[in-house]
Design an enzyme around this catalytic site. Structure first.
Site, PDB file in Angstrom:
ATOM      1  N   SER A 187       3.149  28.730  62.724  1.00 23.04           N
ATOM      2  CA  SER A 187       4.251  29.487  62.124  1.00 23.04           C
ATOM      3  C   SER A 187       5.412  29.648  63.089  1.00 23.04           C
ATOM      4  CB  SER A 187       3.759  30.867  61.689  1.00 23.04           C
ATOM      5  OG  SER A 187       4.843  31.686  61.275  1.00 23.04           O
ATOM      6  N   GLU A 210       6.903  32.239  63.359  1.00 23.29           N
ATOM      7  CA  GLU A 210       6.776  33.594  63.882  1.00 23.29           C
ATOM      8  C   GLU A 210       6.272  33.592  65.326  1.00 23.29           C
ATOM      9  OE1 GLU A 210       7.439  36.698  62.524  1.00 23.29           O
ATOM     10  OE2 GLU A 210       8.436  35.702  60.846  1.00 23.29           O
ATOM     11  N   TYR A 226       1.005  39.112  63.023  1.00 22.84           N
ATOM     12  CA  TYR A 226       0.876  37.793  62.419  1.00 22.84           C
ATOM     13  C   TYR A 226       1.305  36.711  63.404  1.00 22.84           C
ATOM     14  CZ  TYR A 226       1.808  33.880  59.239  1.00 22.84           C
ATOM     15  OH  TYR A 226       1.843  32.640  58.631  1.00 22.84           O
TER      16      TYR A 226
END
Length: 323
Positions: A128, A130, A152
């Site tokens: 990801s 992120e 996350y």
């Protein structure tokens, strides 16, 4: 891999899992997919794509090693795609333990199972954007350091390094796709893009509701999910495994996404949208952007649909589903 290969998709009922299953079926694969309870799972996405009867569903709890081992023994795949685990950034602040457990333990259990079974399996892990945190105006690539800003992101970063470790230590064909935001009508309603598109449609149809959103100044790189699963497959076909950033290479403010969604209906978003501090996250990424150059040069992959196309395509499906 040649046509007729068998693939196991962990998390097949999610957005990416369903699109990937359709892609692999079109390529002639025998597709197996996992959910925690295959007997009672809600497979609406597979049903929506018309492939539910073509996927062999089996139960697997990613954080239970024995369950993972059983799933791989039953399916005996040539390729494994790990798309399972908690998938919401905002929810990860409310459920950090579940987020870390479902992502990190799940990836570790699959890697360890592949290592112990000693079968020629190629593994893909869903990473990801992120992991990068705020890129501060600079496009992130495969060499950019990780600075995650959410549980996350921390979980995805940990899983990324586990994959790299098993690849280097045991010679596994294991790769991570560092995917930036990618959307489709299969997104759950809790995701902000789906929330925006559906709210705009209801307001255009006469609803008097106000759309409440968190920060409108955040910048993201939004792509079209059905294209991104093609990149996943291409990664697994490489002779030597590598990690890749998968993105359009263009970032936009959330305000632009909102404006585009309302403009399709001939509406001025500012008359229907409010920014609510109650929806702000404890920590958020202000600016996220990417350089997908390596994917273009090595995989021969580049995104066709950009943010405006994503809004248009999601709205088209939303309108066709309206009574």
């Amino acid at each position: 891999m040649p046509s007729g290969s068998r693939a196991l998709i962990c998390g097949v009922t999610g957005q990416d899992g369903a699109w990937l299953a359709r892609l692999l079926l079109e390529k002639g694969y025998e597709v197996w997919g996992t959910s925690r309870d295959a007997q009672n799972t809600r497979a609406a996405n597979l049903e929506a794509l018309g492939i539910l009867d073509s996927v062999r569903l089996i139960s697997m709890a990613p954080n239970d090693f024995r369950s993972v081992l059983t799933a791989l023994d039953r399916s005996d795949p040539a390729e494994v795609y790990y798309l399972a685990g908690q998938s919401s950034v905002s929810l990860s602040f409310e459920q950090p333990v579940e987020t870390l457990d479902s992502i990190v333990a799940g990836v570790l259990n699959v890697l360890e199972t592949i290592r112990l079974r000693r079968q020629p399996v190629r593994f893909y892990n869903a990473g990801s954007s992120e992991c990068f945190g705020d890129t501060r105006g600079q496009p992130a690539d495969e060499q950019t350091p990780f600075r995650p800003c959410s549980p996350y992101g921390v979980a995805k970063a940990s899983a990324h390094w586990l994959v790299a470790n098993y690849r280097e230590s045991y010679g596994l064909h294991a790769s991570t796709g560092i995917l930036f935001n990618h959307e489709s009508p299969l997104r759950p309603k809790r995701f902000v893009t789906q929330k925006i598109v559906q709210s705009a449609g209801r307001i255009a149809a006469g609803s008097q509701e106000r759309l409440l959103l968190g920060r409108l100044d955040i910048c993201r790189d939004w792509g079209w999910a059905p294209e991104y699963v093609e990149a996943m497959w291409r990664m697994v076909q490489l002779d030597s495994p590598e990690d890749f950033v998968i993105a359009t290479g263009r970032s936009h403010r959330l305000e632009e996404f909102v404006a585009a969604a309302f403009a399709i209906h001939g509406l001025d978003w500012r008359e229907h949208v409010d920014e609510s501090r109650e929806l702000f996250r404890p920590a958020d990424i202000t600016y996220s952007c990417a350089s997908p150059r390596q994917a273009r040069e090595v995989l021969g992959w580049s995104a066709v649909h950009k943010m405006a196309d994503v809004v248009r395509l999601m709205t088209k499906v939303n309108l066709s589903a309206s009574p």
